[in-house]
Design a protein around this motif. Structure first.
Motif, PDB file in Angstrom:
ATOM      1  N   SER A 167       8.079 -30.706  10.862  1.00 22.68           N
ATOM      2  CA  SER A 167       8.434 -31.825  11.640  1.00 22.68           C
ATOM      3  C   SER A 167       9.110 -30.755  12.684  1.00 22.68           C
ATOM      4  CB  SER A 167       9.994 -31.960  10.365  1.00 22.68           C
ATOM      5  OG  SER A 167      10.651 -31.077  10.314  1.00 22.68           O
ATOM      6  N   CYS A 168       9.259 -32.245  13.420  1.00 20.34           N
ATOM      7  CA  CYS A 168      10.049 -31.536  14.688  1.00 20.34           C
ATOM      8  C   CYS A 168      10.853 -31.907  15.248  1.00 20.34           C
ATOM      9  CB  CYS A 168       8.821 -32.482  16.029  1.00 20.34           C
ATOM     10  SG  CYS A 168       8.749 -31.891  17.346  1.00 20.34           S
ATOM     11  N   GLY A 169      12.351 -30.968  14.988  1.00 17.17           N
ATOM     12  CA  GLY A 169      13.848 -31.007  15.640  1.00 17.17           C
ATOM     13  C   GLY A 169      14.366 -30.525  16.793  1.00 17.17           C
ATOM     14  N   PRO A 170      15.330 -30.254  17.132  1.00 17.22           N
ATOM     15  CA  PRO A 170      16.064 -29.825  18.173  1.00 17.22           C
ATOM     16  C   PRO A 170      16.456 -28.256  17.927  1.00 17.22           C
ATOM     17  CG  PRO A 170      17.093 -31.055  17.145  1.00 17.22           C
ATOM     18  CD  PRO A 170      15.989 -31.446  16.562  1.00 17.22           C
ATOM     19  N   GLN A 221      11.522 -26.658  10.395  1.00 20.77           N
ATOM     20  CA  GLN A 221      11.285 -27.091  11.776  1.00 20.77           C
ATOM     21  C   GLN A 221      11.198 -26.395  12.993  1.00 20.77           C
ATOM     22  OE1 GLN A 221      15.134 -29.517  12.163  1.00 20.77           O
ATOM     23  NE2 GLN A 221      13.942 -31.384  11.848  1.00 20.77           N
ATOM     24  N   ILE A 222      10.204 -27.086  13.678  1.00 16.74           N
ATOM     25  CA  ILE A 222      10.369 -26.565  15.181  1.00 16.74           C
ATOM     26  C   ILE A 222       9.949 -27.451  16.229  1.00 16.74           C
ATOM     27  CG2 ILE A 222       8.066 -25.274  14.232  1.00 16.74           C
ATOM     28  CD1 ILE A 222       5.631 -26.503  14.823  1.00 16.74           C
ATOM     29  N   ASN A 223      10.753 -26.703  17.889  1.00 18.62           N
ATOM     30  CA  ASN A 223      11.369 -27.488  18.274  1.00 18.62           C
ATOM     31  C   ASN A 223       9.963 -28.497  19.114  1.00 18.62           C
ATOM     32  OD1 ASN A 223      10.518 -26.300  20.520  1.00 18.62           O
ATOM     33  ND2 ASN A 223      11.653 -25.034  20.489  1.00 18.62           N
TER      34      ASN A 223
END
Length: 480
Positions: free
Chosen positions: A334-337, A390-392
């Motif tokens: 999932s993409c996160g900050p 997560q990765i940005n």
RNA sequence: GGAGGCGUAGCCAAGUCCGGUCAGGCAAGGGCCUGCAAAGCCCUCAUACGUCGGUUCAAAUCCGACCGCCUCCUCCA
């Protein structure tokens, strides 16, 4: 379209590729004589030209690719006699087998597959034209090309007419004016296939077919004509003579020839008995692995074949496929900050390097090397993300780009599929494996490692490999 | 004899046209991970370029000579 360099046998130089009518490319490759099964040498030839064609298309050229089947020839006729069947039956059988093994190894279909027997009329016209031009003569139902009339004879192979005449290997014939002259049309005996012609019942000679079919389907001047190095002389030399002797214009702009497959550094050939048919090899190796092996060498160099080398190539290829799977898994995170200042691999740099390798006379060996270097950078990166959920955004975009690039270059250009082996198999099969994995996991939780290992071993015996990781157990087919 | 090509580390293989920073793979050794494995990943691994000369500040790369190997000159991808 960027500058593309190709090695041209005609000039013995690497030249910039400029088709006559860019972006159109007219390409003709000498196909097999369909009288027997294909061997590794055929694979090498057709895979090489398949990649060349694929890359040209990637570069934006519109390629018209024609490959013939030689269905009328001493070999098909003899085979037909041996089996007491019509030659067409032999030709059809081996054409079908050709497609079976070439489809399997990822050779894309040509736009057209002309046959000699389908072009007899055009052959007769061509031969007639040569006779009228004084370039050929008829003797007792045979027609021969008058080599001394063609000033450029020897231009492709670097042979000199005078020296060839002095050679001991040229056998004189009572019928021919000169030992160098070759048959355009051969009279057929009663019990062999033949067509009516101005010179009686007969059939086309070997070399004439490619001249006629090339011209019929691609015009007087072909951009690329390919084939094995062994065809340079006399086959391609004669094609030039026959065609240019009639049309007066250059037959082929770029002559490309692939190198041989050797076995223990000896030439692979039927007379030496040291060859493997593709069908045989496919029983032991997947066609894709053989394709990968072929691509580890630049197409003009000889490639030495051995089971050990194929296995070696298989290991490297497996690694590549697993890299693709890993990219996909990372992409699915999932993409996160996340604030991580990671140095991402340079996808653009890789892209340029890969293309540069391919533009240097289709150097697949170098191109694969570039993939490896870049893969190594990505592996480090992916490894550093291992514990992250997560990765940005920037990271995710880079992974997606990497996945696209790898897929495009590997599957589309090189023709090497990157299927996720863990996704193989039928649904039913998958459910069963999952069930066993679940049982094994329970055993592991209970500390019953004996039972867990037994399940793992027995599944391995059936061709399934289990991989434990922190995220659970995965399985895949062996030798995928 | 004529034509084309090759000789790079344990093995395979790019680079040689346009001289200058030792691609890459496989194998091997070490590590991470793992209940143990397997797989995967990381690190290490080569101051290598057939020989002898020459040119140059500098040569695997250019020039010359030589040695070894392969293919074609006969059907062959």
């Amino acid at each position: 379209m960027s500058k593309l360099n190709v090695y041209n046998t005609l000039t013995n130089k690497t030249e910039e590729f400029e088709p006559q009518n860019s972006p159109e490319v007219r390409m003709y490759v000498c196909g097999p004589t369909v009288y027997d099964d294909c061997h590794v040498g055929h694979a090498r030839a057709y895979v090489s030209f398949d990649v060349i064609r694929r890359f040209l298309e990637y570069e934006g050229y519109r390629v018209k690719y024609v490959q013939n089947f030689t269905d009328i020839d001493d070999k098909t006729i003899n085979r037909a006699k041996e089996e007491a069947v019509p030659f067409r039956e032999i030709a059809e059988r081996y054409t079908r087998r050709y497609f079976d093994v070439m489809d399997a190894i990822g050779v894309q279909r040509a736009d057209l597959y002309p046959t000699v027997s389908g072009h007899v009329e055009e052959v007769i016209d061509h031969v007639q034209g040569l006779i009228e031009a004084g370039m050929a003569y008829q003797v007792e139902g045979d027609v021969y090309y008058r080599v001394k009339e063609f000033a450029n004879y020897g231009c492709l192979s670097g042979q000199d007419i005078e020296e060839m005449l002095e050679g001991e290997r040229v056998e004189p014939s009572a019928k021919k004016e000169s030992p160098l002259d070759f048959a355009l049309w051969k009279r057929s005996p009663e019990d062999e296939p033949g067509w009516e012609s101005p010179w009686g019942r007969g059939r086309p000679g070997w070399h004439i077919e490619c001249s006629v079919m090339g011209r019929t389907h691609l015009g007087d001047t072909i951009d690329i004509h390919g084939g094995g190095q062994d065809l340079i002389f006399p086959h391609h030399e004669n094609e030039i003579a026959q065609t240019e002797g009639l049309t007066g214009s250059q037959f082929v702009k770029y002559w490309l020839h692939n190198g041989f497959v050797t076995i223990d550094d000896d030439k692979m050939s039927k007379s030496l008995g040291n060859f493997y048919t593709l069908e045989e090899l496919y029983e032991q190796f997947s066609p894709a692995v053989i394709r990968y092996f072929i691509l580890t060498r630049q197409y003009r160099n000889p490639i030495d074949f051995s089971f050990g080398r194929i296995e070696e190539a298989g290991r490297a290829y497996t690694r590549l496929k697993k890299f693709f799977v890993r990219l996909k898994r990372a992409e699915a995170k999932s993409c996160g900050p996340v604030k991580v200042q990671s140095d991402l691999p340079d996808n653009s740099e890789f892209r340029e390097k890969f293309l540069a390798a391919m533009r240097a006379d289709f150097n697949t060996a170098r191109a694969l090397g570039e993939i490896s270097s870049w893969m190594k950078q990505w592996n480090e990166t992916l490894e550093s993300w291992r514990d992250r959920k997560q990765i940005n955004r920037r990271e995710q975009e880079a992974v997606t780009e990497a996945r696209h690039l790898l897929d495009k270059f590997t599957s589309k250009v090189l023709g090497l599929e990157l299927v996720d082996t863990s996704e193989a198999g039928s649904n039913n099969e998958e459910d069963l494996i999952e069930l066993l994995i679940e049982l094994r996991s329970q055993a592991r939780e209970n500390g019953d490692y004996e039972r867990a290992d037994e399940i793992r071993e027995r599944l391995r015996g059936l061709g399934y490999e289990l991989h434990d990781s922190s995220e659970g157990t995965r399985w895949e087919l062996k030798n995928g």
